[in-house]
Design an enzyme around this catalytic site. Sequence first.
Site, PDB file in Angstrom:
ATOM      1  CB  CYS A   1      -2.066   2.051   5.611  1.00  0.00           C
ATOM      2  SG  CYS A   1      -0.457   1.573   4.971  1.00  0.00           S
TER       3      CYS A   1
ATOM      4  CG  HIS B   1      -1.371  -2.644   5.198  1.00  0.00           C
ATOM      5  ND1 HIS B   1      -1.811  -1.467   4.643  1.00  0.00           N
ATOM      6  CD2 HIS B   1      -2.433  -3.171   5.871  1.00  0.00           C
ATOM      7  CE1 HIS B   1      -3.091  -1.283   4.946  1.00  0.00           C
ATOM      8  NE2 HIS B   1      -3.486  -2.299   5.690  1.00  0.00           N
TER       9      HIS B   1
END
Length: 791
Positions: free
Chosen positions: A410, A704
């Site tokens: 990510c 994230h």
Amino acid sequence: EAVAAAEKLAAREAKLRELRLQAGQTPERTNVKQQQQTATGPTHKNNHKHKKSLYRNNPMLDQTVGEWLKRDGLEDVKSWEIDGNNNGGVGANTGTGTHSLNFQRNNTGAIRVEVLVETRPTIHSKWHRYGMEMCNRLQVGDFIDAADNDCKWFEAVVREINSDTIKVHYMGWSSRWDGHILRRRKDNNTSEACRKLPGPPAPLWSQTSSWREQITINDEVEVREASSLAQRPKWFRAIVKAVGKENDKVRILEGGADLELYGDNKKGREKEPILLLNGKRQVFVEVPQENFNAIIPMKQNISKLLHEQAKSKSTVVPNPPYMRWVNLYGEEICERNTHNTIPKGGGDLNGDDVAQPPATVKYIHDPKRAPVEVLRPFNNVHGAGFIREHLKGVPPCPGSVGLHNLGNSCFLNSIVQCLNHIEPLTHYFIKGLYRNDLNENNPLGSGGRVAIAYASLLNDMWCGEYSILAPRTLKTTVALFAPQFNNVYQHDSQEFCSFLMDGLHEDLNRVKVKPYVEDLDGNGMNDDEIAIETWRKHLLRHDSVVVDHCQGMHRSHLTCPKCNHESLKFDVYSTISLPITKTKGGGPILLSSCLKEFTTAEQLDMENAWYCPKCEDHVCAKKHITLWSTPDILILHLKRFTFDACHRTKGNVVRSKVEDRVNFPVDGLDLSDFIIGPIDEDSPPIYNLFGVSEHSGTTANSGHYTATVRNSRDGKWYRYNDSNVGITSGDVAITGGAYVLFYQRSRGSSKWGSMENMMKEKQIDPYNAISVDQDGFTQVKSKKKKKKNSP
């Protein structure tokens, strides 16, 4: 010639009241000239008209003629015969000509009927009309009217001719919509596969409107977006402001869209855009949406442009892409409502009536697509254990494509989504301009492989054919040359951004052989001289598209606390790392406060001590950094992660995160007060935000990453959470997770952060700096000896 022959024949047939001979069909009525005669001669003429069709050499002819006579009130005709004399080749093997029929009435005499007939020697022979039928005289390159699968008619050009089908290109539509249509009307011999195709073609403008021939000023048309891709164009409403003449000199079109090219290089013909009927006429159009989509809308209005045109003695003054010339018969212009259905006089001209997206995230997906299971991380590895590839589909907007998580990737997805909308950089890759700059022999690069992988990914993101991509090739290629990324661990998105930008720069470095360059100490020189010489030395080793748009300089001033010796240097940067200043009482933190902190003098600690050449010792010098110039693309890194020594365990470092929210402007970030170098009035240091790399979690190497990005085509904001893409707004990105900010100069362009203009004003060649070799020798030009004059 075939068309002219067909038209001539059609006129002749109309004049002679054509009677088609088609055996076995119910007779159709056609005009027949009737003349009554008596035994002593003609007494009067009767112009009563009859619509008939004759059958020659057919057993049903007697019955057919009898039905005509009865229908037309001529029941008293007792007999009829074919006149033995003919004119025009009725007796020939195959052809057309006039023939006469004599009818004998019971009481008044004879009726002579003159008809045009078509003959053939046998029932298996082709009629004379066969070669003149449209389906048999079509050639590749002919312009026709063709229907699509929805039975809508469009102007088209023939691309390929087969025995039963024709491949056509619909004018104004990309080649991905080219299709096959029937060559002839359906009959018993038509195959099942062909029966599903649209019907046969029709002559040009017989089913469509000849609007190009009738265009006038103030007509509304559709014009292709100037920056749209040839394979997936976007269309805007436009207003015709001027119409050129057919014999005008062909103008060079500026600011228009890239069109698909056609031709055959093997036959020596260069590929070029299609022009319907090879028409050269051009029209001048105003495309208000282009002005609305601009980063800073054009302040000039039409009245001002008309005033300028009066001074320039020109019909119109182009200001592309807002106001520009287009080829009337080209594929950059279409009839109104061809692609978009907009009420006349309304629509998206000024953007006032365009519904603004809500601030909350609304994910876009194909309603026909099956639900997708949300994958939870396994062993803290997001997306691991699944093979993901490109997913076909239509994205919400060109360039707004989701990226699969390939296993804690990510951080890569977040940065790529932001870099994807650096307009000059993306244009450079998609247009293939990078190929001319590939530096395959640079030892600091990847042999061009990172640049090629990045270009391939961008082309997939902008082709309009995918809704989700798997950036596997880019990730693998980067890992080959940066082993720290060759794993499934989470990484710092800012570190990856710096590496990728440096990698692209080295792969595209125009300097093939780097000379040895010494650092410049500017003691005794003024700032302008130091800045110019520093940048010229920089260009000796670094010259790429990344340098052009993404690098600036700052001024570093060091002072020794013992002897007051000073060191003045200028350094080149691609990213500015800003400290997050704490406020009293927990008030809001402003980005301007972080910039002030960055440009405030500080005392270095012993871990960052500076070596003073005068004292010959490492000292805690006073360091003061100020911005000299800023590039067109400004990347700001908020230093959210701190590294503190752990007192419990020697040698260990504890990472913590600053979660405080930093308020930064979405539009209008003005850095004028922070820049000490020259400022160009045409390209001031005022910036608009277009991307934010966001982080959620406790450390840079965990948690994230997502991204909030303004699309460079439609100007709308989209939120990217790996493969999920949703509409949002720029204000949504102002959170405690905002990590890397991407800004673009709002108006104008300033190459090398205004250094190019500065050197032009001083008439200094930026590429003629003096370099020094590794042994400290300065390069000089050899002097040619003067020839002695002979006595």
